[in-house]
Design a protein around this motif. Sequence first.
Motif, mmCIF file in Angstrom:
data_model
loop_
_atom_site.group_PDB
_atom_site.id
_atom_site.type_symbol
_atom_site.label_atom_id
_atom_site.label_comp_id
_atom_site.label_asym_id
_atom_site.label_seq_id
_atom_site.Cartn_x
_atom_site.Cartn_y
_atom_site.Cartn_z
ATOM 1 N N LYS A 57 0.827 -1.203 0.000
ATOM 2 C CA LYS A 57 0.000 0.000 0.000
ATOM 3 C C LYS A 57 0.867 1.262 0.000
ATOM 4 N N ALA A 58 0.228 2.375 -0.365
ATOM 5 C CA ALA A 58 0.943 3.630 -0.574
ATOM 6 C C ALA A 58 1.040 4.438 0.713
ATOM 7 N N LEU A 59 2.205 5.033 0.933
ATOM 8 C CA LEU A 59 2.402 5.950 2.048
ATOM 9 C C LEU A 59 1.722 7.265 1.707
ATOM 10 N N GLU A 60 0.913 7.797 2.654
ATOM 11 C CA GLU A 60 0.104 8.980 2.351
ATOM 12 C C GLU A 60 -0.115 9.823 3.593
ATOM 13 N N VAL A 61 -0.659 11.050 3.365
ATOM 14 C CA VAL A 61 -1.187 11.864 4.452
ATOM 15 C C VAL A 61 -2.659 11.494 4.622
ATOM 16 N N TRP A 62 -3.005 11.075 5.819
ATOM 17 C CA TRP A 62 -4.332 10.524 6.093
ATOM 18 C C TRP A 62 -5.438 11.563 5.894
ATOM 19 N N GLU A 63 -6.502 11.114 5.218
ATOM 20 C CA GLU A 63 -7.718 11.905 4.999
ATOM 21 C C GLU A 63 -7.476 13.216 4.263
ATOM 22 N N TRP A 64 -6.420 13.244 3.437
ATOM 23 C CA TRP A 64 -6.118 14.424 2.628
ATOM 24 C C TRP A 64 -5.926 15.666 3.500
ATOM 25 N N SER A 65 -5.497 15.503 4.711
ATOM 26 C CA SER A 65 -5.364 16.632 5.629
ATOM 27 C C SER A 65 -4.271 17.600 5.162
ATOM 28 N N THR A 66 -4.514 18.869 5.400
ATOM 29 C CA THR A 66 -3.493 19.892 5.159
ATOM 30 C C THR A 66 -2.993 20.488 6.475
ATOM 31 N N ALA A 67 -3.391 19.899 7.592
ATOM 32 C CA ALA A 67 -3.052 20.449 8.906
ATOM 33 C C ALA A 67 -1.681 19.998 9.381
ATOM 34 N N ASN A 68 -0.991 20.866 10.104
ATOM 35 C CA ASN A 68 0.217 20.450 10.806
ATOM 36 C C ASN A 68 -0.124 19.339 11.791
ATOM 37 N N GLY A 69 0.720 18.326 11.837
ATOM 38 C CA GLY A 69 0.511 17.221 12.762
ATOM 39 C C GLY A 69 -0.320 16.089 12.212
ATOM 40 N N ALA A 70 -0.849 16.226 10.986
ATOM 41 C CA ALA A 70 -1.633 15.129 10.401
ATOM 42 C C ALA A 70 -0.748 13.902 10.229
ATOM 43 N N ARG A 71 -1.310 12.734 10.500
ATOM 44 C CA ARG A 71 -0.487 11.532 10.529
ATOM 45 C C ARG A 71 -0.158 11.014 9.139
ATOM 46 N N ILE A 72 0.984 10.374 9.045
ATOM 47 C CA ILE A 72 1.375 9.659 7.836
ATOM 48 C C ILE A 72 0.924 8.215 8.014
ATOM 49 N N SER A 73 0.157 7.721 7.042
ATOM 50 C CA SER A 73 -0.424 6.389 7.137
ATOM 51 C C SER A 73 -0.282 5.693 5.795
ATOM 52 N N GLN A 74 -1.010 4.599 5.623
ATOM 53 C CA GLN A 74 -1.015 3.896 4.333
ATOM 54 C C GLN A 74 -2.451 3.695 3.867
ATOM 55 N N PHE A 75 -2.603 3.554 2.556
ATOM 56 C CA PHE A 75 -3.910 3.246 1.973
ATOM 57 C C PHE A 75 -3.676 2.584 0.624
ATOM 58 N N THR A 76 -4.701 1.884 0.165
ATOM 59 C CA THR A 76 -4.650 1.289 -1.161
ATOM 60 C C THR A 76 -4.213 2.332 -2.189
ATOM 61 N N ASP A 77 -3.380 1.946 -3.115
ATOM 62 C CA ASP A 77 -2.819 2.861 -4.103
ATOM 63 C C ASP A 77 -3.912 3.386 -5.019
ATOM 64 N N LEU A 78 -4.220 4.701 -4.877
ATOM 65 C CA LEU A 78 -5.217 5.365 -5.726
ATOM 66 C C LEU A 78 -4.606 6.499 -6.534
ATOM 67 N N ASN A 79 -3.284 6.681 -6.458
ATOM 68 C CA ASN A 79 -2.593 7.767 -7.151
ATOM 69 C C ASN A 79 -3.084 9.143 -6.714
ATOM 70 N N GLY A 80 -3.635 9.256 -5.513
ATOM 71 C CA GLY A 80 -4.083 10.548 -5.015
ATOM 72 C C GLY A 80 -2.916 11.486 -4.767
ATOM 73 N N ALA A 81 -3.176 12.796 -4.833
ATOM 74 C CA ALA A 81 -2.113 13.769 -4.575
ATOM 75 C C ALA A 81 -1.564 13.633 -3.165
ATOM 76 N N ASN A 82 -2.399 13.143 -2.247
ATOM 77 C CA ASN A 82 -1.923 12.944 -0.875
ATOM 78 C C ASN A 82 -1.034 11.710 -0.758
ATOM 79 N N GLN A 83 -0.951 10.928 -1.843
ATOM 80 C CA GLN A 83 -0.066 9.765 -1.900
ATOM 81 C C GLN A 83 1.168 10.036 -2.752
ATOM 82 N N GLN A 84 1.346 11.299 -3.130
ATOM 83 C CA GLN A 84 2.485 11.664 -3.968
ATOM 84 C C GLN A 84 3.373 12.661 -3.209
ATOM 85 N N TRP A 85 4.664 12.565 -3.503
ATOM 86 C CA TRP A 85 5.658 13.341 -2.771
ATOM 87 C C TRP A 85 6.675 13.936 -3.728
ATOM 88 N N ARG A 86 7.131 15.140 -3.409
ATOM 89 C CA ARG A 86 8.241 15.748 -4.136
ATOM 90 C C ARG A 86 9.505 15.590 -3.304
#
Length: 407
Positions: A143-172
């Motif tokens: 599964k893909a490493l992501e920011v949970w629930e598409w949160s933009t808040a400081n302190g939002a947890r890093i979690s995993q979810f099925t790979d959906l190619n969401g922007a919250n699952q992408q990193w620069r």
Amino acid sequence: MARQRHRRWLLSAVVLTVVAAVTTVAVRSADAATIVQGTWYNLVNVNSGKVMEVTGASTADGATVTQYSSNGCQCQQFRFESAGTGWWRIIARHSGKAVDLWEWNTADGAEYRQWPISSGNNQQFSVQNIGDNIQLINRHSGKALEVWEWSTANGARISQFTDLNGANQQWRLVVAGTTTPTNTNPSTSWPTKSGDASVSGTIKVSGTLDGGMKRYCCIGDGGQSESQDPMFELANGATIKNVIIGAPAGDGIHCLGTCTIQNVWWEDVGEDAATFLGTGGGTSYVIGGGAKSASDKVFQHNGNGTVNISGFYVENAGKLYRACGNCTNSYQRNVVVDNIIAKSTKVIAGININWGDTARFTRITVYGSATICDKYKGAPKGSEPTHVGSGADGVNCFYSASDITYR
């Protein structure tokens, strides 16, 4: 929630190919061309624009991995270590520990924490290129490493979810600090001067000034007047290093943008050792060196961005760092303090919580007693800021008991 509705729609649309897609994730080879081993990176989430970090710069086993605004902390810097062909471990710079899929959980929403490096598949990732970004797929769960629930808040947890190619699952991948001198351990031994350099007015520096450990003296009256000229004025991006600043030192060093102050020693601070004035964001570095006799503060932060202080020795001071509490312009200011020794110093850092300031502390050695983090309510120019408390809170002041050593 909107995220879950979005996911259910996507999953129903591809219901006949989910198994095949997951299988593809598991067997795709990592694109090693993306990664340069030995380089420290900030991992910037494409959805939120915030960076992955180990919460509170903790070095403890099991410390959570979250996202936060970029502030120069080494807890936000990671390197990739090969775990065999096509697989990578992600190692936190400040702790030397690996990003770990906690308790080998394969469920959607399982969180990531840090843990000592092991051979476990739960610490291994494939790196997939998606345009200019990357995606990280855990070897154990697929599964893909992501920011949970598409949160933009400081302190939002890093979690995993099925790979959906969401922007919250992408990193620069943004190279962090590769041109910054490495940290050094603080020294309590005052350096011996190699010679003398007479100063009659402000020395303007662009590029790099290497003083070769000469003693530069003198300017100003040694008092607390804020109208004194600085001994050195650093242009944006400038570096000053290997300098002893004699007394009187005027208003010390002024950094007009970001700057690096390396192995600089103040015999008697007087007003301020250095003032950080830049308003273009970014990080200024104080690396090594030391200062004595600051009746008020050593480092004054009037602009915005981050000041990173490491390997520094301070003796007989009011405060090591103060984010301006009543300047003409109010900004969020951040400070990272790592690996310092403080003797006869009242406060390590003072910040303004109403403007969102943050202060992070690791490897602090205090001789005697000191307040680590003082909190204020900043005020308009002409008024005085109000002291509202002190101590770690996980919001503005970040440290744990293990980060502070009293002697």
